[in-house]
Scaffold this motif. Structure first.
Motif, PDB file in Angstrom:
ATOM      1  N   VAL A 222      11.471 -38.889  16.883  1.00  0.00           N
ATOM      2  CA  VAL A 222      11.956 -38.020  17.957  1.00  0.00           C
ATOM      3  C   VAL A 222      13.346 -37.488  17.625  1.00  0.00           C
ATOM      4  N   THR A 223      14.208 -38.348  17.095  1.00  0.00           N
ATOM      5  CA  THR A 223      15.563 -37.912  16.756  1.00  0.00           C
ATOM      6  C   THR A 223      15.544 -36.852  15.671  1.00  0.00           C
ATOM      7  N   ARG A 224      14.689 -37.023  14.664  1.00  0.00           N
ATOM      8  CA  ARG A 224      14.606 -36.017  13.591  1.00  0.00           C
ATOM      9  C   ARG A 224      14.069 -34.690  14.109  1.00  0.00           C
ATOM     10  N   ILE A 225      13.129 -34.754  15.019  1.00  0.00           N
ATOM     11  CA  ILE A 225      12.621 -33.522  15.633  1.00  0.00           C
ATOM     12  C   ILE A 225      13.751 -32.833  16.401  1.00  0.00           C
ATOM     13  N   CYS A 226      14.523 -33.606  17.151  1.00  0.00           N
ATOM     14  CA  CYS A 226      15.646 -33.047  17.911  1.00  0.00           C
ATOM     15  C   CYS A 226      16.703 -32.474  16.981  1.00  0.00           C
ATOM     16  N   LEU A 227      16.945 -33.135  15.866  1.00  0.00           N
ATOM     17  CA  LEU A 227      17.919 -32.643  14.898  1.00  0.00           C
ATOM     18  C   LEU A 227      17.500 -31.276  14.367  1.00  0.00           C
ATOM     19  N   ASP A 228      16.212 -31.115  14.093  1.00  0.00           N
ATOM     20  CA  ASP A 228      15.708 -29.812  13.632  1.00  0.00           C
ATOM     21  C   ASP A 228      15.923 -28.737  14.701  1.00  0.00           C
ATOM     22  N   VAL A 229      15.691 -29.098  15.959  1.00  0.00           N
ATOM     23  CA  VAL A 229      15.885 -28.145  17.056  1.00  0.00           C
ATOM     24  C   VAL A 229      17.355 -27.752  17.161  1.00  0.00           C
ATOM     25  N   LEU A 230      18.240 -28.733  17.075  1.00  0.00           N
ATOM     26  CA  LEU A 230      19.672 -28.458  17.177  1.00  0.00           C
ATOM     27  C   LEU A 230      20.145 -27.568  16.036  1.00  0.00           C
ATOM     28  N   ARG A 231      19.674 -27.833  14.846  1.00  0.00           N
ATOM     29  CA  ARG A 231      20.060 -27.001  13.700  1.00  0.00           C
ATOM     30  C   ARG A 231      19.545 -25.583  13.849  1.00  0.00           C
ATOM     31  N   ALA A 232      18.342 -25.431  14.370  1.00  0.00           N
ATOM     32  CA  ALA A 232      17.782 -24.092  14.578  1.00  0.00           C
ATOM     33  C   ALA A 232      18.581 -23.324  15.627  1.00  0.00           C
ATOM     34  N   ARG A 233      19.060 -24.031  16.637  1.00  0.00           N
ATOM     35  CA  ARG A 233      19.879 -23.384  17.662  1.00  0.00           C
ATOM     36  C   ARG A 233      21.145 -22.791  17.063  1.00  0.00           C
ATOM     37  N   LYS A 234      21.782 -23.530  16.170  1.00  0.00           N
ATOM     38  CA  LYS A 234      23.029 -23.060  15.576  1.00  0.00           C
ATOM     39  C   LYS A 234      22.802 -21.809  14.733  1.00  0.00           C
ATOM     40  N   VAL A 235      21.624 -21.726  14.120  1.00  0.00           N
ATOM     41  CA  VAL A 235      21.320 -20.585  13.254  1.00  0.00           C
ATOM     42  C   VAL A 235      20.789 -19.403  14.054  1.00  0.00           C
ATOM     43  N   ARG A 236      19.904 -19.692  15.011  1.00  0.00           N
ATOM     44  CA  ARG A 236      19.260 -18.630  15.785  1.00  0.00           C
ATOM     45  C   ARG A 236      19.306 -18.975  17.257  1.00  0.00           C
ATOM     46  N   PRO A 237      20.459 -18.811  17.914  1.00  0.00           N
ATOM     47  CA  PRO A 237      20.506 -19.082  19.352  1.00  0.00           C
ATOM     48  C   PRO A 237      19.532 -18.179  20.092  1.00  0.00           C
ATOM     49  N   GLU A 238      18.698 -18.783  20.914  1.00  0.00           N
ATOM     50  CA  GLU A 238      17.644 -18.006  21.566  1.00  0.00           C
ATOM     51  C   GLU A 238      17.863 -17.834  23.062  1.00  0.00           C
ATOM     52  N   ASP A 239      18.835 -18.541  23.625  1.00  0.00           N
ATOM     53  CA  ASP A 239      19.028 -18.438  25.056  1.00  0.00           C
ATOM     54  C   ASP A 239      19.641 -17.095  25.420  1.00  0.00           C
ATOM     55  N   PRO A 240      19.211 -16.509  26.544  1.00  0.00           N
ATOM     56  CA  PRO A 240      19.762 -15.225  26.951  1.00  0.00           C
ATOM     57  C   PRO A 240      21.235 -15.339  27.291  1.00  0.00           C
ATOM     58  N   THR A 241      22.007 -14.342  26.883  1.00  0.00           N
ATOM     59  CA  THR A 241      23.418 -14.304  27.236  1.00  0.00           C
ATOM     60  C   THR A 241      23.750 -12.903  27.690  1.00  0.00           C
ATOM     61  N   GLY A 242      24.934 -12.749  28.237  1.00  0.00           N
ATOM     62  CA  GLY A 242      25.371 -11.433  28.651  1.00  0.00           C
ATOM     63  C   GLY A 242      24.976 -11.106  30.074  1.00  0.00           C
ATOM     64  N   PRO A 243      25.233  -9.866  30.502  1.00  0.00           N
ATOM     65  CA  PRO A 243      24.983  -9.471  31.881  1.00  0.00           C
ATOM     66  C   PRO A 243      23.565  -9.718  32.351  1.00  0.00           C
ATOM     67  N   GLU A 244      22.594  -9.617  31.450  1.00  0.00           N
ATOM     68  CA  GLU A 244      21.202  -9.800  31.881  1.00  0.00           C
ATOM     69  C   GLU A 244      20.964 -11.190  32.457  1.00  0.00           C
ATOM     70  N   LEU A 245      21.721 -12.187  31.998  1.00  0.00           N
ATOM     71  CA  LEU A 245      21.562 -13.534  32.543  1.00  0.00           C
ATOM     72  C   LEU A 245      22.108 -13.593  33.956  1.00  0.00           C
ATOM     73  N   LEU A 246      23.225 -12.907  34.196  1.00  0.00           N
ATOM     74  CA  LEU A 246      23.788 -12.888  35.541  1.00  0.00           C
ATOM     75  C   LEU A 246      22.876 -12.168  36.521  1.00  0.00           C
ATOM     76  N   GLU A 247      22.057 -11.250  36.025  1.00  0.00           N
ATOM     77  CA  GLU A 247      21.179 -10.491  36.905  1.00  0.00           C
ATOM     78  C   GLU A 247      19.931 -11.270  37.298  1.00  0.00           C
ATOM     79  N   GLN A 248      19.643 -12.353  36.588  1.00  0.00           N
ATOM     80  CA  GLN A 248      18.432 -13.107  36.886  1.00  0.00           C
ATOM     81  C   GLN A 248      18.527 -13.741  38.273  1.00  0.00           C
ATOM     82  N   ALA A 249      17.382 -13.957  38.876  1.00  0.00           N
ATOM     83  CA  ALA A 249      17.352 -14.590  40.186  1.00  0.00           C
ATOM     84  C   ALA A 249      17.887 -16.010  40.088  1.00  0.00           C
ATOM     85  N   PRO A 250      18.520 -16.511  41.150  1.00  0.00           N
ATOM     86  CA  PRO A 250      19.052 -17.867  41.120  1.00  0.00           C
ATOM     87  C   PRO A 250      18.016 -18.904  40.729  1.00  0.00           C
TER      88      PRO A 250
END
Length: 291
Positions: free
Chosen positions: A59-87
């Motif tokens: 499980v830890t190695r799987i999580c490590l892969d996810v964390l490394r992928a985040r640093k390379v390719r952040p996928e979470d929405p950012t910017g004004p479009e996130l503020l426009e989303q419904a609560p």
């Protein structure tokens, strides 16, 4: 094919595994996915001598892969479009469950600023008492180097205030009062904690359509704050560059930080920092109960 006995043993471990994965990833859905992937991998091995240790490592190695992928390719929405989303898209059941546990949520935000290997070493050792000798192969370090990773992460998590204790306590009272009022959508209470000439500045990365980059005066700032009351539910008090500020992290990942200037019991100005470059330069830490 996994038999009934092994299935029961896995289910007995599931809760602990999800707890580890959640602290490593900051997302319950991703944590559940990591544990499920470990279950799939378990079906591919002939035998496991120590199921608990094997599953935790996988499980830890799987999580490590996810964390490394985040640093390379952040996928979470950012910017004004996130503020426009419904609560509702900001406040998931996992987020609401953390509203009563401010230290845990603030800690997740700070952990998200660590390098993947630092986060692994700190979480496994400091939160789950896993020996460094067992963590070392996961992060591809020696036990000594792994201990240094955890120590470095611990220092960043704890942070160092840049003001005396009395001043830090005063800042905490003011910022906490502002946050409580903002969460409640209480215009009068927000006004009570603002200086009449308060100034609020917002990075372009956090501006929604029609939202001014700068507001001046207590009434304008308070009204702008109350409009965003639902989003204040995910904000948390933390150390920001050594002083008391706020961080906001939908789904456990840092979106913005707020830096305050105050005198006595009134906020004279605050800056909403959402630009990725500016966020990356901030020093974030957990504001412990003792401070």
């Amino acid at each position: 094919m996994i038999g009934d006995e092994l299935t029961e043993a896995f289910e007995a471990e599931r809760g602990k595994l999800e707890a580890v994965a959640y602290r490593l990833l900051g997302s319950r859905s991703e944590a559940e996915d990591a544990v499920q992937e470990a279950w799939i991998r378990l079906d591919r091995v002939d035998s496991v001598e120590n199921l608990s240790a094997w599953l935790r490592t996988v499980v830890t190695r799987i999580c490590l892969d996810v964390l490394r992928a985040r640093k390379v390719r952040p996928e979470d929405p950012t910017g004004p479009e996130l503020l426009e989303q419904a609560p509702a898209t900001w406040s998931t059941p996992e987020d609401e469950a953390l509203v009563a546990d401010s230290v845990s949520r603030a800690l997740l935000v700070v952990l998200d600023t660590l390098a993947p290997a630092e986060r692994i070493a700190f979480v496994l050792h400091d939160m789950f008492a896993v020996p460094f000798a067992q963590i070392a192969p996961i992060v591809d370090r020696t036990p000594v180097a792994t201990k240094k990773l955890a120590s470095r992460a611990r220092q960043r998590v704890q942070g160092t205030p840049v003001v005396p204790a009395a001043e830090l306590a005063r800042q905490r009272r003011v910022v906490s009062a502002f946050l409580d009022a903002a969460r409640a959508g209480d215009l009068a209470a927000v006004l009570d904690v603002l200086d009449p000439d308060v100034v609020r500045r917002v990075d372009a990365a956090a501006l929604a359509p029609g939202m001014a980059a700068e507001l001046r005066g207590a009434r304008a700032v308070a009204e702008g704050t109350v409009v965003l009351a639902s989003r204040s539910q995910l904000a948390e008090v933390a150390l920001v560059d050594g002083q008391v500020g706020l961080v906001l992290a939908p789904h456990g990942q840092l979106f913005l930080a707020i830096v305050f200037t105050s005198e006595a019991d009134r906020i004279t100005s605050y800056d909403v920092i959402a630009d990725p470059d500016r966020l990356s330069r901030l020093s974030l830490a957990v504001l412990s109960a003792e401070r």
